[in-house]
Design a protein around this motif. Sequence first.
Motif, short mmCIF file in Angstrom:
data_model
loop_
_atom_site.label_atom_id
_atom_site.label_comp_id
_atom_site.label_asym_id
_atom_site.label_seq_id
_atom_site.Cartn_x
_atom_site.Cartn_y
_atom_site.Cartn_z
N MET A 34 -99.54 -14.04 -32.81
CA MET A 34 -99.49 -13.79 -34.25
C MET A 34 -100.54 -14.65 -34.94
SD MET A 34 -95.36 -13.69 -34.76
CE MET A 34 -95.19 -15.44 -34.42
N ASN A 35 -101.47 -14.01 -35.60
CA ASN A 35 -102.52 -14.70 -36.34
C ASN A 35 -102.43 -14.37 -37.83
OD1 ASN A 35 -103.59 -15.64 -33.86
ND2 ASN A 35 -104.82 -13.78 -33.63
N SER A 36 -103.11 -15.16 -38.63
CA SER A 36 -103.13 -14.95 -40.09
C SER A 36 -101.73 -14.75 -40.64
CB SER A 36 -104.00 -13.73 -40.42
OG SER A 36 -105.31 -13.89 -39.93
N LEU A 37 -100.85 -15.63 -40.26
CA LEU A 37 -99.44 -15.49 -40.63
C LEU A 37 -99.24 -15.62 -42.13
CD1 LEU A 37 -97.90 -17.35 -37.61
CD2 LEU A 37 -97.26 -15.05 -38.35
N LYS A 38 -98.26 -14.87 -42.64
CA LYS A 38 -97.93 -14.84 -44.05
C LYS A 38 -96.47 -15.26 -44.23
CE LYS A 38 -100.88 -10.76 -44.64
NZ LYS A 38 -100.93 -9.35 -45.11
N PRO A 39 -96.11 -15.75 -45.41
CA PRO A 39 -94.70 -16.12 -45.64
C PRO A 39 -93.74 -14.97 -45.35
CG PRO A 39 -96.08 -17.01 -47.37
CD PRO A 39 -96.97 -16.13 -46.53
N GLU A 40 -94.16 -13.74 -45.58
CA GLU A 40 -93.28 -12.60 -45.33
C GLU A 40 -93.09 -12.31 -43.84
OE1 GLU A 40 -95.96 -12.71 -47.35
OE2 GLU A 40 -97.09 -10.80 -47.30
N ASP A 41 -93.79 -13.02 -42.98
CA ASP A 41 -93.56 -12.90 -41.54
C ASP A 41 -92.39 -13.78 -41.08
OD1 ASP A 41 -97.11 -12.86 -41.11
OD2 ASP A 41 -95.75 -11.14 -41.00
N THR A 42 -91.87 -14.59 -41.99
CA THR A 42 -90.74 -15.45 -41.65
C THR A 42 -89.54 -14.61 -41.24
OG1 THR A 42 -91.46 -17.23 -43.12
CG2 THR A 42 -89.12 -17.14 -42.57
N ALA A 43 -89.02 -14.89 -40.05
CA ALA A 43 -87.92 -14.11 -39.50
C ALA A 43 -87.53 -14.69 -38.14
CB ALA A 43 -88.31 -12.65 -39.33
N VAL A 44 -86.42 -14.20 -37.61
CA VAL A 44 -86.10 -14.44 -36.21
C VAL A 44 -86.69 -13.28 -35.41
CG1 VAL A 44 -84.29 -14.74 -34.49
CG2 VAL A 44 -83.98 -15.65 -36.81
N TYR A 45 -87.45 -13.61 -34.38
CA TYR A 45 -88.14 -12.61 -33.57
C TYR A 45 -87.40 -12.41 -32.25
CZ TYR A 45 -92.06 -12.45 -36.78
OH TYR A 45 -92.84 -12.26 -37.90
N TYR A 46 -87.23 -11.14 -31.89
CA TYR A 46 -86.53 -10.76 -30.68
C TYR A 46 -87.40 -9.81 -29.85
CZ TYR A 46 -82.41 -12.00 -33.52
OH TYR A 46 -81.49 -12.63 -34.33
N CYS A 47 -87.17 -9.80 -28.55
CA CYS A 47 -87.76 -8.78 -27.70
C CYS A 47 -86.64 -7.91 -27.14
CB CYS A 47 -88.56 -9.38 -26.57
SG CYS A 47 -87.59 -10.31 -25.38
N ASN A 48 -86.98 -6.67 -26.80
CA ASN A 48 -86.04 -5.76 -26.17
C ASN A 48 -86.82 -4.54 -25.74
OD1 ASN A 48 -83.63 -4.31 -25.40
ND2 ASN A 48 -82.51 -5.55 -26.90
N THR A 49 -86.17 -3.63 -25.09
CA THR A 49 -86.80 -2.36 -24.78
C THR A 49 -87.04 -1.60 -26.08
OG1 THR A 49 -84.72 -1.20 -24.54
CG2 THR A 49 -85.58 -2.29 -22.58
N ARG A 50 -87.86 -0.58 -26.04
CA ARG A 50 -88.16 0.21 -27.24
C ARG A 50 -86.89 0.82 -27.82
NH1 ARG A 50 -88.10 2.10 -31.21
NH2 ARG A 50 -89.58 3.47 -32.29
N SER A 51 -85.93 1.14 -26.99
CA SER A 51 -84.67 1.71 -27.44
C SER A 51 -83.62 0.66 -27.76
CB SER A 51 -84.10 2.66 -26.37
OG SER A 51 -83.85 1.93 -25.17
#
Length: 114
Positions: free
Chosen positions: A82-99
């Motif tokens: 993640m580059n050029s991060l913005k305040p609106e990118d603030t969140a908890v990030y998760y990975c999973n399958t597409r479904s």
Amino acid sequence: QVQLVESGGGLVQPGGSLGLSCRASGFTFTAVIMSWYRQAPGKERELVATISYSGATVYADSVKGRFTISRDDAKNTLYLQMNSLKPEDTAVYYCNTRSGSRPWGQGTQVTVSS
């Protein structure tokens, strides 16, 4: 036992960069389309980026040109640069399958603030 473990989050200033990792186990990672999702406070979880087993990628409009998803099938690991991060990118990030078919991990917190 299926497990997804996200890491790499933290506090970063606007315009900064972070790299996230997701270690997968308990399923055939190489045969699955994988995605990164995020959930901001008070909002629903949203799809951020997707990568197929052939390496084709798709991004949400909000992150296009700033985020890069990749995978290392030998390590059963998914990445999000993640580059050029913005305040609106603030969140908890998760990975999973597409479904979203696997049990969700705990996620990793990304906070973009000065």
